[in-house]
Design a protein around this motif. Sequence first.
Motif, mmCIF file in Angstrom:
data_model
loop_
_atom_site.group_PDB
_atom_site.id
_atom_site.type_symbol
_atom_site.label_atom_id
_atom_site.label_comp_id
_atom_site.label_asym_id
_atom_site.label_seq_id
_atom_site.Cartn_x
_atom_site.Cartn_y
_atom_site.Cartn_z
ATOM 1 N N PRO A 125 0.802 -1.234 0.014
ATOM 2 C CA PRO A 125 -0.073 0.096 0.046
ATOM 3 C C PRO A 125 0.962 1.233 0.115
ATOM 4 O O PRO A 125 1.782 1.246 0.739
ATOM 5 C CB PRO A 125 -0.527 -0.059 1.334
ATOM 6 N N LEU A 126 0.413 2.331 -0.828
ATOM 7 C CA LEU A 126 1.211 3.449 -0.772
ATOM 8 C C LEU A 126 0.827 4.519 0.433
ATOM 9 O O LEU A 126 -0.395 4.196 0.694
ATOM 10 C CB LEU A 126 1.041 4.280 -1.973
ATOM 11 N N LEU A 127 1.691 5.069 0.868
ATOM 12 C CA LEU A 127 1.277 6.156 2.024
ATOM 13 C C LEU A 127 1.208 7.502 1.674
ATOM 14 O O LEU A 127 1.034 8.216 2.654
ATOM 15 C CB LEU A 127 2.306 5.653 3.305
ATOM 16 N N VAL A 128 1.437 7.636 0.489
ATOM 17 C CA VAL A 128 1.253 9.045 0.092
ATOM 18 C C VAL A 128 1.039 9.127 -1.284
ATOM 19 O O VAL A 128 1.123 8.134 -1.970
ATOM 20 C CB VAL A 128 2.663 9.843 0.301
ATOM 21 N N ASP A 129 0.611 10.130 -1.995
ATOM 22 C CA ASP A 129 0.309 10.217 -3.288
ATOM 23 C C ASP A 129 1.364 11.610 -3.902
ATOM 24 O O ASP A 129 1.939 12.206 -3.097
ATOM 25 C CB ASP A 129 -1.118 10.539 -3.666
ATOM 26 N N SER A 130 0.944 11.623 -5.287
ATOM 27 C CA SER A 130 2.016 12.703 -5.984
ATOM 28 C C SER A 130 1.869 13.992 -5.543
ATOM 29 O O SER A 130 2.505 14.905 -5.744
ATOM 30 C CB SER A 130 1.961 12.263 -7.342
ATOM 31 N N ALA A 131 0.159 14.223 -5.239
ATOM 32 C CA ALA A 131 -0.080 15.624 -4.914
ATOM 33 C C ALA A 131 0.721 16.026 -3.601
ATOM 34 O O ALA A 131 0.736 17.265 -3.602
ATOM 35 C CB ALA A 131 -1.639 15.603 -4.723
ATOM 36 N N TYR A 132 1.100 15.088 -2.781
ATOM 37 C CA TYR A 132 2.036 15.580 -1.628
ATOM 38 C C TYR A 132 3.261 16.415 -2.072
ATOM 39 O O TYR A 132 3.434 17.265 -1.475
ATOM 40 C CB TYR A 132 2.329 14.481 -0.659
ATOM 41 N N PHE A 133 3.949 15.863 -2.997
ATOM 42 C CA PHE A 133 5.168 16.381 -3.409
ATOM 43 C C PHE A 133 4.869 17.853 -4.148
ATOM 44 O O PHE A 133 5.932 18.580 -3.976
ATOM 45 C CB PHE A 133 5.894 15.563 -4.062
ATOM 46 N N ASP A 134 3.737 17.877 -4.843
ATOM 47 C CA ASP A 134 3.501 19.143 -5.576
ATOM 48 C C ASP A 134 3.466 20.337 -4.484
ATOM 49 O O ASP A 134 3.893 21.337 -4.677
ATOM 50 C CB ASP A 134 2.115 19.135 -6.106
ATOM 51 N N GLN A 135 2.619 19.906 -3.295
ATOM 52 C CA GLN A 135 2.565 21.182 -2.609
ATOM 53 C C GLN A 135 3.770 21.557 -1.871
ATOM 54 O O GLN A 135 4.132 22.592 -1.490
ATOM 55 C CB GLN A 135 1.537 20.611 -1.275
ATOM 56 N N LEU A 136 4.911 20.609 -1.625
ATOM 57 C CA LEU A 136 6.208 21.010 -1.294
ATOM 58 C C LEU A 136 7.023 22.000 -2.234
ATOM 59 O O LEU A 136 7.340 22.779 -2.157
ATOM 60 C CB LEU A 136 6.894 19.588 -1.168
ATOM 61 N N THR A 137 6.798 21.580 -3.522
ATOM 62 C CA THR A 137 7.370 22.400 -4.828
ATOM 63 C C THR A 137 6.659 23.721 -4.633
ATOM 64 O O THR A 137 7.523 24.705 -4.860
ATOM 65 C CB THR A 137 7.025 21.776 -5.951
ATOM 66 N N TRP A 138 5.327 23.678 -4.443
ATOM 67 C CA TRP A 138 4.845 24.973 -4.476
ATOM 68 C C TRP A 138 5.252 26.047 -3.255
ATOM 69 O O TRP A 138 5.201 27.210 -3.336
ATOM 70 C CB TRP A 138 3.156 24.593 -4.338
ATOM 71 N N ALA A 139 5.654 25.507 -2.125
ATOM 72 C CA ALA A 139 6.139 25.997 -0.888
ATOM 73 C C ALA A 139 7.671 26.191 -1.056
ATOM 74 O O ALA A 139 8.362 26.725 0.011
ATOM 75 C CB ALA A 139 5.714 25.129 0.330
ATOM 76 N N LYS A 140 8.113 25.944 -2.116
ATOM 77 C CA LYS A 140 9.797 26.609 -2.502
ATOM 78 C C LYS A 140 10.485 25.492 -1.544
ATOM 79 O O LYS A 140 11.444 25.926 -1.022
ATOM 80 C CB LYS A 140 9.794 27.572 -2.172
#
Length: 278
Positions: free
Chosen positions: A130-145
Motif C-alpha cells: 500500500p502507498l502511504l502518500v500520493d504525488s500531490a503531496y510532493f506538488d505542495q512541497l514544490t509550491w512551498a519552495k
Amino acid sequence: MAIQSASLLVALVIFDIDGVIRDVGGSYRRALADTVEHLTEGAYRPSQSEIDALKAEGVWNNDWEASQELVFRYFEAHEVEMPAIQDTIWRDDAGRGGVAIAYDKLVAFFQARYRGTDPNHFTGYICQEPLLVDSAYFDQLTWAKMGWGFFSGATRKSADYVLKKRLGLEAPVLVAMEDAPGKPDPTGLFAAVSQLKPVDSKIPVLYVGDTVADMYTVVKARQQQGDRPWIAVGILPPHVQETEAQSQAYADGLRQAGAAIVFGNMQELTSTAIAQLI
C-alpha cells in the motif's frame, strides 16, 4: 522533478521510502521472516516486534543482513541440529557460533519472495505494498519552495518501481542501495542533497524516516557537516500503530535516536509543519 530555482528554495526534504512512502509490513518484512524461517527449516519465524527490536539497534537497515543476523542469533541461542538445506547454511568453525551462511543464496531466496521469480517483471510481495502518500503531496512541497528527493536502502529497481511507476514522479532525485553505503552512514544523504543543487550551503535539510538508523543518519550528518541545520523527522510505520502502547514505544525510540518530531503518517508533515520545524 520540477522545482523552483535552487536560489529560491527555503528547505530541502529528503525521504526514506520503506515505511514512509510505502507500507512494507507485508512485503520486505514478510520476505525477511520467510527467509529466516526457511534457513531454520521452520524452527523460527521472527515476529514484527522481534524485527523491530533488531532494527532498534540502529545498524540493521539492510534487510538481507538483518535476515542473516537473526539466523545467526537463533543458532547461537539454541543447541539444535543444523538444517539440511544444501549449500545455504552449514557448520563452520569460522562462522558465527559455528554457523556459516551462503549470503548470495540468502539474497536470492529473499528476492524471490519480495520481487518474484520473473526476471523481467515484479510478481512478488512488492506488488501488494500500500502507498502511504500520493504525488500531490510532493506538488505542495514544490509550491512551498521546498526541494525534495529520496535516500533509501531499497535497491534502485525497487525504488524506481514505487516512485516512478506507482507514484508517477518524473526523474526524482534518488540515492538507492547501489549508490551509497548503508545507513546510518550519511554519505547517501549528502549525495541526495548535492543533487538538488542548493545555492545556499546553510539551507535546512530534513531527513524523514521510520527507523532508528534513519535518525542516526541525521545525527552523523550533523557531526560531519555542522555548517547547516539537519533535522530528523520520524514517521511511525503502519505495523506499529495497532495499539497506542506500541505507537508510543516506537515513537519514544525514534526520539531517543534523534528525531525532532514524530508523525503518525506522511500527510501530517505538511509544508506548513516543515516551515515550523525550520
